[in-house]
Design a protein around this motif. Structure first.
Motif, PDB file in Angstrom:
ATOM      1  N   THR A  61       0.838  -1.197   0.000  1.00  0.00           N
ATOM      2  CA  THR A  61       0.000   0.000   0.000  1.00  0.00           C
ATOM      3  C   THR A  61       0.877   1.252   0.000  1.00  0.00           C
ATOM      4  O   THR A  61       0.659   2.182  -0.782  1.00  0.00           O
ATOM      5  N   LEU A  64       2.430   2.074  -3.433  1.00  0.00           N
ATOM      6  CA  LEU A  64       1.554   2.811  -4.359  1.00  0.00           C
ATOM      7  C   LEU A  64       1.535   4.299  -3.987  1.00  0.00           C
ATOM      8  O   LEU A  64       1.675   5.179  -4.852  1.00  0.00           O
ATOM      9  N   SER A  85     -10.699  -4.695  -7.092  1.00  0.00           N
ATOM     10  CA  SER A  85      -9.341  -4.867  -6.562  1.00  0.00           C
ATOM     11  C   SER A  85      -9.414  -4.899  -5.052  1.00  0.00           C
ATOM     12  O   SER A  85     -10.487  -4.746  -4.465  1.00  0.00           O
ATOM     13  N   SER A  88      -6.367  -1.283  -1.251  1.00  0.00           N
ATOM     14  CA  SER A  88      -5.113  -0.520  -1.337  1.00  0.00           C
ATOM     15  C   SER A  88      -5.034   0.309  -2.615  1.00  0.00           C
ATOM     16  O   SER A  88      -4.503   1.425  -2.614  1.00  0.00           O
ATOM     17  N   ASP A 157       0.026  -2.123 -10.520  1.00  0.00           N
ATOM     18  CA  ASP A 157      -0.134  -2.772  -9.220  1.00  0.00           C
ATOM     19  C   ASP A 157       0.108  -4.272  -9.433  1.00  0.00           C
ATOM     20  O   ASP A 157      -0.769  -4.999  -9.908  1.00  0.00           O
ATOM     21  N   ALA A 159       0.899  -6.479  -7.071  1.00  0.00           N
ATOM     22  CA  ALA A 159       0.847  -7.159  -5.768  1.00  0.00           C
ATOM     23  C   ALA A 159       0.481  -8.641  -5.886  1.00  0.00           C
ATOM     24  O   ALA A 159       0.898  -9.447  -5.065  1.00  0.00           O
ATOM     25  N   GLN A 160      -0.291  -8.976  -6.930  1.00  0.00           N
ATOM     26  CA  GLN A 160      -0.748 -10.366  -7.058  1.00  0.00           C
ATOM     27  C   GLN A 160      -0.117 -11.059  -8.268  1.00  0.00           C
ATOM     28  O   GLN A 160      -0.580 -12.123  -8.675  1.00  0.00           O
ATOM     29  N   LYS A 186       1.097 -13.577  -0.569  1.00  0.00           N
ATOM     30  CA  LYS A 186       1.325 -13.245  -1.993  1.00  0.00           C
ATOM     31  C   LYS A 186       2.267 -14.280  -2.616  1.00  0.00           C
ATOM     32  O   LYS A 186       2.896 -15.059  -1.905  1.00  0.00           O
ATOM     33  N   ASP A 193       4.769  -7.760   7.032  1.00  0.00           N
ATOM     34  CA  ASP A 193       4.513  -6.804   5.947  1.00  0.00           C
ATOM     35  C   ASP A 193       5.810  -6.423   5.235  1.00  0.00           C
ATOM     36  O   ASP A 193       6.850  -6.256   5.870  1.00  0.00           O
ATOM     37  N   ALA A 194       5.727  -6.269   3.924  1.00  0.00           N
ATOM     38  CA  ALA A 194       6.867  -5.801   3.135  1.00  0.00           C
ATOM     39  C   ALA A 194       6.363  -5.421   1.747  1.00  0.00           C
ATOM     40  O   ALA A 194       5.341  -5.941   1.288  1.00  0.00           O
TER      41      ALA A 194
HETATM   42  C1  LIG Z   1      -1.949  -7.049  -1.377  1.00  0.00           C
HETATM   43  C2  LIG Z   1      -2.309  -5.967  -2.310  1.00  0.00           C
HETATM   44  C3  LIG Z   1      -1.794  -4.645  -2.215  1.00  0.00           C
HETATM   45  C4  LIG Z   1      -0.906  -4.144  -1.122  1.00  0.00           C
HETATM   46  O1  LIG Z   1      -0.889  -4.881  -0.020  1.00  0.00           O
HETATM   47  P1  LIG Z   1      -0.097  -4.670   1.332  1.00  0.00           P
HETATM   48  O2  LIG Z   1      -0.868  -5.560   2.238  1.00  0.00           O
HETATM   49  O3  LIG Z   1      -0.158  -3.245   1.721  1.00  0.00           O
HETATM   50  O4  LIG Z   1       1.302  -5.145   1.140  1.00  0.00           O
HETATM   51  C5  LIG Z   1      -2.113  -3.751  -3.203  1.00  0.00           C
HETATM   52  N1  LIG Z   1      -2.894  -4.087  -4.239  1.00  0.00           N
HETATM   53  C6  LIG Z   1      -3.402  -5.327  -4.378  1.00  0.00           C
HETATM   54  C7  LIG Z   1      -4.220  -5.649  -5.588  1.00  0.00           C
HETATM   55  C8  LIG Z   1      -3.143  -6.307  -3.413  1.00  0.00           C
HETATM   56  O5  LIG Z   1      -3.661  -7.533  -3.569  1.00  0.00           O
END
Ligand SMILES: *Cc1c(COP(=O)(O)O)cnc(C)c1O
Length: 366
Positions: A61, A64, A85, A88, A157, A159-160, A186, A193-194
């Motif tokens: 988060t 971003l 989504s 975050s 993004d 993250a996934q 993930k 957290d990271a």
């Molecule tokens: C997990 C996630 C994030 C950021 O996650 P954090 O828990 O802050 O590390 C952002 N965008 C998406 C789509 C996510 O799945």
């Protein structure tokens, strides 16, 4: 038989010696904040992505948010995000003082519907944040064309979607910058957290690094006010130990998805689709059913743990009700809410577990 939705301990057991050594070394070297594991992980992940800069930070988060700040996006600006989504994606836009503008998603792939982006662009639009949701890349070719045409920044993004690709090109390398989360569940997960930011832009990387560390590059030289959002030393050591396994884990996820696909052919459910020449890394395996809630309960009775990602699409969350979102604006994301179900997906799933899940899903129908 019980099949958990995800089993992070099974992964630890498979790499226990590497992880235990990484943690012990970090403590012995007292590299708690900054230090060698952080630098090494940043350069190893940059090499993995094929980008010049990776800047670690506290979570996805923040990554971003910091990227938008570093790009000068703030009050009065608009940022286009998909309607489907994790929060975050939109929350970070509001956090920098800008306004998230939602665009509906595609019916087959859950990613932003690129045919609907242009209608959402105004004179205030500064950026697009496509999300490679569930591990399937958003249509980056069209998104980059639109961004070029309208002079917009693009933050992917990811993250996934660690390692997902379009025509052999990795996600995170199409836009101006990429955001990664290493939340434990993930595809590449820390033990807490990271997160990280990635880019080829030297100035952007330096600015992001400053913001994440109190506005300083050299200690006590605060060129700007920043914040404390550093990548934790222990987490970096764990991520560095895990990174060499990421490709293998991704291939296992893809194989499991293929097994589900074969076994669920005749289930009557909608199975996740992958566009031609796209590499889907299956962070989640999301099926769709008209009787989703009944299916979820039935699977629970059969010992199969499932989840919903996400029960409410972003525009319909409580926090955005002041905008009076209508179903007509986001028909696809709205329809998905009541149909989607994520079934167990992680690299360490066994053949028996896969069979058990697929048999249970098939039994629901008969
Ligand atoms: C997990 C996630 C994030 C950021 O996650 P954090 O828990 O802050 O590390 C952002 N965008 C998406 C789509 C996510 O799945």
């Amino acid at each position: 038989m019980r099949v958990p939705f995800v089993d992070l301990y099974a992964q630890y057991e498979s790499i226990r010696s590497q992880i235990d050594r990484a943690i012990a070394d970090s403590i012995r070297n007292t590299s708690f904040i900054g230090g060698q594991p952080v630098r090494e992980f940043e350069s190893a992940f940059a090499e993995y992505l094929g980008l010049n800069h990776v800047v670690g930070c506290a979570n996805g988060t923040d990554s971003l948010e910091i990227l938008m700040q570093a790009m000068g996006i703030g009050s009065g600006d608009e940022v286009i995000v998909p309607a489907h989504s994790w929060i975050s994606t939109s929350e970070s836009v509001s956090a920098v003082g800008a306004r998230p503008v939602f665009v509906d998603t595609e019916s087959d792939n859950f990613t932003i519907d690129v045919s609907k982006i242009e209608a959402a662009i105004t004179s205030r639009t500064k950026a697009i944040i496509p999300v490679h949701l569930f591990g399937h890349p958003a249509d980056m070719h069209v998104i980059m064309q639109l961004a070029d045409k309208h002079g917009l920044k693009v933050i992917e993004d990811c993250a996934q979607a660690h390692g997902a690709m379009i025509e052999g090109k990795m996600v995170g390398t199409f836009g101006d910058a990429a955001s990664f989360s290493f939340y434990p569940g993930k595809n590449l997960g820390a033990y807490g957290d990271a997160g990280a930011m990635a880019t080829n832009d030297d100035a952007l990387a330096e600015k992001a690094r400053m913001i994440a560390n109190h506005g300083q590059i050299t200690k006590h030289h605060h060129r700007i006010e920043g914040r404390n959002s550093r990548l934790d030393g222990l987490q970096a050591a764990i991520l560095l130990a895990k990174l060499p396994f990421l490709n293998q884990w991704t291939e296992q996820r893809i194989q499991h998805a293929a097994t589900y696909h074969t076994m669920l052919q005749n289930s009557g459910l909608d199975l996740p689709a992958t566009k031609p020449a796209y590499k889907h890394v299956f962070h989640l395996y999301v099926i769709q059913s008209e009787k989703r809630d009944a299916l979820k309960s039935f699977l629970a009775e059969q010992g199969v743990e499932t989840a919903i990602h996400y029960p409410t699409a972003l525009p319909f969350l409580n926090c955005y009700q002041n905008r009076n979102p209508s179903t007509d604006q986001f028909p696809v994301a709205h329809a998905h809410q009541s149909r989607i179900l994520s079934i167990p997906m992680f690299a360490e799933l066994t053949e028996q577990q896969l069979q058990h899940v697929a048999n249970a899903v098939n039994k629901f129908r008969s």
